[in-house]
Design a protein around this motif. Structure first.
Motif, PDB file in Angstrom:
ATOM      1  N   LEU A 266      -2.430   5.800 -11.516  1.00 52.75           N
ATOM      2  CA  LEU A 266      -3.578   5.104 -10.939  1.00 52.75           C
ATOM      3  C   LEU A 266      -4.640   6.087 -10.456  1.00 52.75           C
ATOM      4  CD1 LEU A 266      -1.802   2.245  -8.923  1.00 52.75           C
ATOM      5  CD2 LEU A 266      -3.092   2.025 -11.044  1.00 52.75           C
ATOM      6  N   THR A 267      -4.191   7.213  -9.924  1.00 53.93           N
ATOM      7  CA  THR A 267      -5.145   8.244  -9.479  1.00 53.93           C
ATOM      8  C   THR A 267      -5.918   8.800 -10.673  1.00 53.93           C
ATOM      9  OG1 THR A 267      -3.717   8.822  -7.612  1.00 53.93           O
ATOM     10  CG2 THR A 267      -5.367  10.436  -8.262  1.00 53.93           C
ATOM     11  N   ILE A 269      -6.466   7.234 -13.534  1.00 56.05           N
ATOM     12  CA  ILE A 269      -7.378   6.199 -14.015  1.00 56.05           C
ATOM     13  C   ILE A 269      -8.630   6.140 -13.136  1.00 56.05           C
ATOM     14  CG2 ILE A 269      -7.632   3.702 -14.264  1.00 56.05           C
ATOM     15  CD1 ILE A 269      -4.719   3.616 -15.137  1.00 56.05           C
ATOM     16  N   HIS A 270      -8.366   6.252 -11.827  1.00 56.70           N
ATOM     17  CA  HIS A 270      -9.513   6.196 -10.920  1.00 56.70           C
ATOM     18  C   HIS A 270     -10.473   7.358 -11.176  1.00 56.70           C
ATOM     19  CE1 HIS A 270     -11.800   5.460  -7.281  1.00 56.70           C
ATOM     20  NE2 HIS A 270     -11.595   6.749  -6.909  1.00 56.70           N
ATOM     21  N   MET A 271      -9.912   8.549 -11.401  1.00 57.68           N
ATOM     22  CA  MET A 271     -10.758   9.725 -11.652  1.00 57.68           C
ATOM     23  C   MET A 271     -11.512   9.564 -12.974  1.00 57.68           C
ATOM     24  SD  MET A 271      -8.230  12.763 -10.365  1.00 57.68           S
ATOM     25  CE  MET A 271      -9.416  14.014 -10.882  1.00 57.68           C
ATOM     26  N   ASP A 272     -10.833   9.097 -14.013  1.00 56.99           N
ATOM     27  CA  ASP A 272     -11.504   8.918 -15.301  1.00 56.99           C
ATOM     28  C   ASP A 272     -12.571   7.840 -15.212  1.00 56.99           C
ATOM     29  OD1 ASP A 272     -10.064  10.887 -16.570  1.00 56.99           O
ATOM     30  OD2 ASP A 272      -8.439   9.514 -17.151  1.00 56.99           O
ATOM     31  N   ALA A 273     -12.312   6.785 -14.484  1.00 54.34           N
ATOM     32  CA  ALA A 273     -13.306   5.732 -14.332  1.00 54.34           C
ATOM     33  C   ALA A 273     -14.519   6.245 -13.566  1.00 54.34           C
ATOM     34  CB  ALA A 273     -12.693   4.526 -13.599  1.00 54.34           C
ATOM     35  N   SER A 274     -14.288   7.078 -12.568  1.00 58.38           N
ATOM     36  CA  SER A 274     -15.411   7.666 -11.818  1.00 58.38           C
ATOM     37  C   SER A 274     -16.230   8.586 -12.719  1.00 58.38           C
ATOM     38  CB  SER A 274     -14.875   8.436 -10.601  1.00 58.38           C
ATOM     39  OG  SER A 274     -14.194   7.561  -9.715  1.00 58.38           O
ATOM     40  N   SER A 288     -13.017  10.089 -21.442  1.00 61.37           N
ATOM     41  CA  SER A 288     -12.441   9.492 -20.229  1.00 61.37           C
ATOM     42  C   SER A 288     -11.810   8.131 -20.543  1.00 61.37           C
ATOM     43  CB  SER A 288     -13.514   9.338 -19.155  1.00 61.37           C
ATOM     44  OG  SER A 288     -14.021  10.611 -18.780  1.00 61.37           O
ATOM     45  N   ILE A 292      -7.977   6.952 -20.079  1.00 59.01           N
ATOM     46  CA  ILE A 292      -7.567   5.737 -19.365  1.00 59.01           C
ATOM     47  C   ILE A 292      -6.636   4.902 -20.234  1.00 59.01           C
ATOM     48  CG2 ILE A 292      -8.402   3.522 -18.474  1.00 59.01           C
ATOM     49  CD1 ILE A 292     -10.883   4.986 -17.486  1.00 59.01           C
ATOM     50  N   THR A 296      -2.846   4.042 -19.255  1.00 59.06           N
ATOM     51  CA  THR A 296      -2.473   2.630 -19.137  1.00 59.06           C
ATOM     52  C   THR A 296      -1.258   2.321 -19.997  1.00 59.06           C
ATOM     53  OG1 THR A 296      -4.785   2.047 -18.737  1.00 59.06           O
ATOM     54  CG2 THR A 296      -3.295   0.268 -19.389  1.00 59.06           C
TER      55      THR A 296
END
Length: 328
Positions: A266-267, A269-274, A288, A292, A296
């Protein structure tokens, strides 16, 4: 109705039956004895009277010289209680008798039902008559009637005494039987108490060795059952503790995996989404997004593995139908 009460009633009924049979045979034997005694007395009295009649039958003067109310002097035979002897003149008038008018059974008179039970009104006790002929002339009739009333009164007195003793014996036997049955059934109360404690989950109670063979076997079976239940309860308690520890360990493992693995994913994914949100180049956003997608997919594999571990084995081993039955 308790078994103890049933046994007491059965024994009481048997005692009553025995007493009734004894009373029947006592009355029957007494009746035969009274009949034999009265009959023998009547036969003896008739022989004596026949001798007297034969002696005076040829002399008519003795009647004329006799007292007005005493021809055969029957009043002197008042001690013969088994017979009623009466002399009637030629006109059918009672001249004399061995029974006085006041003589009777005022005291200790038996009840009517007892007299009927004696059954002394049959053959052998009928009255006997002798016609008095003097010089060929009829002068009267001598009537001898067996009278068992005095003997029946004596039998009634003896029967009352015997029945009194039988009643005392009956009461004492019932009291002894009651306490004997109560003492015999005392271990049953101990068994019921032990079963009650077992019902409340107290399996440590044991029955003693009873003296009765039947109850001794019941006590041994009960103690063996209590040992088995106590061991089963202890094993179930130990297995329950083990299941609880295994569940706690499984929860800890799941928590650790979720924290260590899924938390990292999850961390990421959060970094890639940012990075996608802040990125200005399309190539960087694609990389990115690809990262993700990979993370996933890894998360989906991990969640599938965790769900597989959480899946009940009974579904795979028994099928859905049996698993639902077991669950219900």
């Amino acid at each position: 109705m308790s078994l103890q009460l049933k046994l007491n009633l059965m024994i009481t009924g048997l005692l009553l039956l025995l007493l009734s049979a004894s009373a029947f045979f006592i009355v029957k034997n007494a009746s035969e004895d009274v009949r034999a005694e009265v009959t023998s007395t009547a036969n003896l009295a008739l022989h004596l009277l026949d001798a007297e009649i034969l002696q005076y039958s040829s002399d008519f003067g003795w009647i004329n010289n006799a007292e007005s109310n005493s021809v055969f002097r029957l009043q002197n035979l008042g001690n013969i209680r088994h017979l009623k002897i009466e002399f009637y003149d030629m006109n059918g008038k009672l001249r004399e008798s061995n029974r006085s008018k006041q003589q009777g059974l005022e005291n200790n008179s038996p009840p009517k039902w007892f007299t009927n039970a004696m059954g002394l009104s049959g053959a052998g006790l009928s009255k006997h008559t002798r016609n008095i002929m003097v010089s060929g002339r009829y002068v009267g009739q001598l009537v001898v009637t067996p009278d068992p009333s005095y003997e029946i009164a004596e039998v009634w007195g003896d029967t009352i005494w015997i029945l009194g003793l039988a009643a005392i014996f009956f009461v004492l036997i019932n009291i002894l039987v009651y306490f004997a049955v109560r003492h015999t059934f005392k271990p049953v109360d101990r068994i019921v108490e032990a079963l009650t404690q077992m019902q409340h989950g107290l399996f440590s109670n044991r029955l003693p060795d009873f003296k009765q063979v039947e109850l001794q076997e019941i006590g041994q079976k009960f103690n063996a059952m209590a040992d088995t239940l106590q061991k089963s309860t202890q094993n179930n308690h130990r297995l329950t503790q083990q299941v609880i520890r295994l569940q706690e360990d499984e929860r800890k493992n799941l928590a650790r995996e979720i924290h260590d693995e899924i938390g990292q994913y999850l961390t990421a994914i959060h970094m890639d989404a940012s990075a996608i949100l802040n990125g200005k180049k399309l190539s960087g956003a694609k990389e990115s997004a690809k990262a993700i997608s990979d993370v996933t997919r890894q998360m989906m594999d991990m969640v599938r593995e965790i769900l597989q571990r959480l899946r009940p084995r009974v579904l795979d081993e028994l099928g859905l139908g049996l698993a639902l039955d077991e669950l219900m």
